[in-house]
Design a protein around this motif. Structure first.
Motif, mmCIF file in Angstrom:
data_model
loop_
_atom_site.group_PDB
_atom_site.id
_atom_site.type_symbol
_atom_site.label_atom_id
_atom_site.label_comp_id
_atom_site.label_asym_id
_atom_site.label_seq_id
_atom_site.Cartn_x
_atom_site.Cartn_y
_atom_site.Cartn_z
ATOM 1 N N ASN A 159 0.820 -1.212 0.000
ATOM 2 C CA ASN A 159 0.000 0.000 0.000
ATOM 3 C C ASN A 159 0.855 1.264 0.000
ATOM 4 O O ASN A 159 0.555 2.245 -0.691
ATOM 5 N N GLU A 160 1.949 1.234 0.777
ATOM 6 C CA GLU A 160 2.862 2.387 0.801
ATOM 7 C C GLU A 160 3.496 2.610 -0.566
ATOM 8 O O GLU A 160 3.651 3.749 -1.012
ATOM 9 N N ARG A 161 3.891 1.506 -1.212
ATOM 10 C CA ARG A 161 4.498 1.649 -2.542
ATOM 11 C C ARG A 161 3.489 2.227 -3.537
ATOM 12 O O ARG A 161 3.829 3.083 -4.351
ATOM 13 N N ILE A 162 2.224 1.758 -3.459
ATOM 14 C CA ILE A 162 1.184 2.276 -4.358
ATOM 15 C C ILE A 162 0.940 3.752 -4.091
ATOM 16 O O ILE A 162 0.822 4.563 -5.013
ATOM 17 N N ASN A 163 0.861 4.139 -2.799
ATOM 18 C CA ASN A 163 0.647 5.552 -2.450
ATOM 19 C C ASN A 163 1.791 6.424 -2.934
ATOM 20 O O ASN A 163 1.574 7.551 -3.389
ATOM 21 N N ASP A 164 3.014 5.909 -2.825
ATOM 22 C CA ASP A 164 4.175 6.676 -3.305
ATOM 23 C C ASP A 164 4.082 6.913 -4.804
ATOM 24 O O ASP A 164 4.344 8.015 -5.290
ATOM 25 N N ILE A 165 3.692 5.871 -5.529
ATOM 26 C CA ILE A 165 3.562 6.005 -6.984
ATOM 27 C C ILE A 165 2.470 7.006 -7.336
ATOM 28 O O ILE A 165 2.645 7.871 -8.208
ATOM 29 N N GLN A 166 1.321 6.922 -6.629
ATOM 30 C CA GLN A 166 0.218 7.847 -6.900
ATOM 31 C C GLN A 166 0.595 9.281 -6.543
ATOM 32 O O GLN A 166 0.235 10.214 -7.263
ATOM 33 N N GLU A 167 1.319 9.457 -5.436
ATOM 34 C CA GLU A 167 1.720 10.805 -5.023
ATOM 35 C C GLU A 167 2.667 11.424 -6.039
ATOM 36 O O GLU A 167 2.543 12.603 -6.384
ATOM 37 N N ARG A 168 3.634 10.636 -6.514
ATOM 38 C CA ARG A 168 4.542 11.147 -7.550
ATOM 39 C C ARG A 168 3.776 11.513 -8.820
ATOM 40 O O ARG A 168 4.085 12.516 -9.476
ATOM 41 N N ARG A 169 2.771 10.702 -9.148
ATOM 42 C CA ARG A 169 1.958 10.995 -10.337
ATOM 43 C C ARG A 169 1.183 12.288 -10.150
ATOM 44 O O ARG A 169 1.115 13.130 -11.055
ATOM 45 N N ARG A 170 0.572 12.477 -8.943
ATOM 46 C CA ARG A 170 -0.163 13.719 -8.674
ATOM 47 C C ARG A 170 0.761 14.928 -8.733
ATOM 48 O O ARG A 170 0.369 15.988 -9.242
ATOM 49 N N GLU A 171 1.966 14.781 -8.216
ATOM 50 C CA GLU A 171 2.915 15.895 -8.245
ATOM 51 C C GLU A 171 3.287 16.259 -9.676
ATOM 52 O O GLU A 171 3.409 17.450 -10.005
ATOM 53 N N ARG A 172 3.478 15.239 -10.513
ATOM 54 C CA ARG A 172 3.804 15.526 -11.917
ATOM 55 C C ARG A 172 2.645 16.231 -12.625
ATOM 56 O O ARG A 172 2.850 17.178 -13.393
ATOM 57 N N ILE A 173 1.413 15.752 -12.331
ATOM 58 C CA ILE A 173 0.238 16.377 -12.950
ATOM 59 C C ILE A 173 0.095 17.820 -12.477
ATOM 60 O O ILE A 173 -0.167 18.733 -13.266
ATOM 61 N N LYS A 174 0.265 18.054 -11.155
ATOM 62 C CA LYS A 174 0.150 19.401 -10.606
ATOM 63 C C LYS A 174 1.203 20.323 -11.192
ATOM 64 O O LYS A 174 0.915 21.474 -11.539
ATOM 65 N N GLU A 175 2.415 19.830 -11.307
ATOM 66 C CA GLU A 175 3.494 20.636 -11.875
ATOM 67 C C GLU A 175 3.182 21.022 -13.320
ATOM 68 O O GLU A 175 3.394 22.166 -13.733
ATOM 69 N N LYS A 176 2.640 20.060 -14.071
ATOM 70 C CA LYS A 176 2.292 20.335 -15.468
ATOM 71 C C LYS A 176 1.169 21.362 -15.551
ATOM 72 O O LYS A 176 1.213 22.277 -16.388
ATOM 73 N N GLU A 177 0.143 21.229 -14.666
ATOM 74 C CA GLU A 177 -0.963 22.188 -14.656
ATOM 75 C C GLU A 177 -0.471 23.583 -14.300
ATOM 76 O O GLU A 177 -0.914 24.579 -14.883
ATOM 77 N N GLU A 178 0.431 23.676 -13.327
ATOM 78 C CA GLU A 178 0.970 24.984 -12.941
ATOM 79 C C GLU A 178 1.753 25.605 -14.084
ATOM 80 O O GLU A 178 1.689 26.818 -14.314
ATOM 81 N N GLN A 179 2.494 24.789 -14.809
ATOM 82 C CA GLN A 179 3.250 25.305 -15.954
ATOM 83 C C GLN A 179 2.312 25.820 -17.035
ATOM 84 O O GLN A 179 2.545 26.887 -17.619
ATOM 85 N N LEU A 180 1.231 25.048 -17.301
ATOM 86 C CA LEU A 180 0.265 25.480 -18.310
ATOM 87 C C LEU A 180 -0.444 26.762 -17.880
ATOM 88 O O LEU A 180 -0.669 27.666 -18.693
ATOM 89 N N ALA A 181 -0.823 26.848 -16.578
ATOM 90 C CA ALA A 181 -1.492 28.041 -16.072
ATOM 91 C C ALA A 181 -0.580 29.254 -16.156
ATOM 92 O O ALA A 181 -1.009 30.360 -16.504
ATOM 93 N N ALA A 182 0.701 29.068 -15.825
ATOM 94 C CA ALA A 182 1.655 30.173 -15.899
ATOM 95 C C ALA A 182 1.830 30.650 -17.338
ATOM 96 O O ALA A 182 1.903 31.853 -17.614
ATOM 97 N N ALA A 183 1.878 29.698 -18.259
ATOM 98 C CA ALA A 183 2.021 30.070 -19.674
ATOM 99 C C ALA A 183 0.788 30.820 -20.160
ATOM 100 O O ALA A 183 0.887 31.800 -20.901
ATOM 101 N N LYS A 184 -0.418 30.355 -19.723
ATOM 102 C CA LYS A 184 -1.664 31.017 -20.115
ATOM 103 C C LYS A 184 -1.734 32.428 -19.548
ATOM 104 O O LYS A 184 -2.125 33.374 -20.240
ATOM 105 N N ARG A 185 -1.316 32.569 -18.279
ATOM 106 C CA ARG A 185 -1.337 33.887 -17.655
ATOM 107 C C ARG A 185 -0.386 34.842 -18.367
ATOM 108 O O ARG A 185 -0.718 35.990 -18.627
ATOM 109 N N ALA A 186 0.807 34.353 -18.701
ATOM 110 C CA ALA A 186 1.777 35.189 -19.398
ATOM 111 C C ALA A 186 1.227 35.634 -20.755
ATOM 112 O O ALA A 186 1.397 36.787 -21.164
ATOM 113 N N GLU A 187 0.536 34.704 -21.427
ATOM 114 C CA GLU A 187 -0.049 35.039 -22.732
ATOM 115 C C GLU A 187 -1.128 36.109 -22.597
ATOM 116 O O GLU A 187 -1.166 37.068 -23.377
ATOM 117 N N LEU A 188 -2.002 35.952 -21.573
ATOM 118 C CA LEU A 188 -3.074 36.924 -21.384
ATOM 119 C C LEU A 188 -2.551 38.282 -20.943
ATOM 120 O O LEU A 188 -3.041 39.325 -21.381
#
Length: 322
Positions: A63-92
């Motif tokens: 369960n710990e290994r699964i949670n670690d994998i899911q947490e890393r995945r969420r962090e990657r998704i969040k980082e990507k969303e923040e990058q996209l939001a920053a790019a959109k804000r800069a464009e606007l």
């Protein structure tokens, strides 16, 4: 012919021998496994509790290994969303800067004697035929000239309030306070600035626009006087407009709007009607409105001073701390 039978006999002999060898080897392996198991049980006795503990430990590990994998995945998704939001804000922001108002005098809204009708009030933006859909107008208010901002302005209509909701549909709150703060405080702000301020200060409501607290929180933070209007009679509203106040009104679900919607009651006409600043509909700003109609259509909510606030500019001695 003799060789054929001889070879066949030899193959049968080896086939039988191979089967016997496999049986013997299998028996030896099973016996060895039984001996090893017996020795393990003898020298390392265990109970069902031990089995349960081992199973729990294994489950926790997996369960710990699964949670670690899911947490890393969420962090990657969040980082990507923040990058996209920053790019959109800069464009606007780049678009907003490119379309900033010209240095020459900004024209005033042409007002008419037409009466506003309740069924024309809606929180969805209504665009006017204007080049690049940029709204650059001034309007008179009881506090003085105010630069009009529209939710449908191309500089910010697609900006995602809270990273989720487009300003064109959910930004009436930030757009209203941006008009007031930009025009009557020392700080120049845009609707994007106030949307970000709202999120940072806990006034953004996901998929619902803004909490009612945005009005007193933001206007007070930028140095303006804000008071809840408990007496929502036409006579009191007229008196406030005559004595150096503008009114921020939260319109309720009814004949004016399908959802809650912030507008500014800007000033009082000589005939008792009022002019408004509607961030969603420029045409509504050009018409006269029956003040009683607006008072009747206020939203029935009373938190954070809603549904009506009086805004004024502090006197010079009030603005300077002792």
């Amino acid at each position: 012919m003799q060789n054929y039978y001889s070879n066949k006999k030899t193959r049968n002999h080896y086939s039988k021998r191979g089967f016997a060898e496999r049986v013997v080897l299998t028996s030896i392996a099973l016996s060895a496994a039984a001996v090893v198991t017996s020795l393990f049980v003898y020298f390392r006795p265990f109970t069902m509790t031990d089995v349960g503990t081992a199973a729990k430990n294994l489950y926790s590990f997996v369960n710990e290994r699964i949670n670690d994998i899911q947490e890393r995945r969420r962090e990657r998704i969040k980082e990507k969303e923040e990058q996209l939001a920053a790019a959109k804000r800069a464009e606007l922001l780049e678009k907003q800067e490119a379309l900033s108002p010209p240095s020459e005098t900004v024209p005033y809204i042409d007002r008419s004697a037409d009466m506003g009708e309740a069924n024309s009030f809606n929180a969805e933006p209504v665009y006017i035929p204007q080049e690049d859909a940029v709204f650059i107008f001034m309007l008179d208010t009881a506090l003085g000239p105010m630069l009009y901002y529209s939710q449908g302005d191309t500089r910010w209509k697609d900006y995602l309030y809270g990273g989720v909701d487009p300003m064109s549909s959910y930004g009436c709150g930030p757009v209203c306070v941006a008009m007031i703060i930009n025009s009557f405080s020392p700080t120049g702000v845009t609707p994007i600035d106030m949307a970000d301020w709202s999120v940072a200060n806990g006034n953004y409501a996901r998929h619902s626009g803004s909490y009612h607290s945005l009005i007193p929180d933001s206007l007070t933070a930028f140095g303006l006087n804000v008071e809840s209007v408990e007496d929502r009679s036409v006579e009191n509203a007229e008196n406030l407009l005559r004595t150096g106040h503008i009114l921020v009104a939260l319109m309720g679900k009814g004949s004016l709007t399908e959802n809650g919607h912030f507008i500014i009651i800007a000033n009082l006409n000589e005939n008792g009607n009022v002019y408004i600043a509607d961030p969603a509909n420029y045409e509504n700003c050009t018409k006269e409105w029956d003040l009683q109609l607006l008072m009747d259509e206020l939203k029935g909510a009373y938190d954070s001073g809603a549904p009506l606030w009086a805004v004024s500019i502090p006197e010079a001695e009030e603005a300077v701390p002792d």
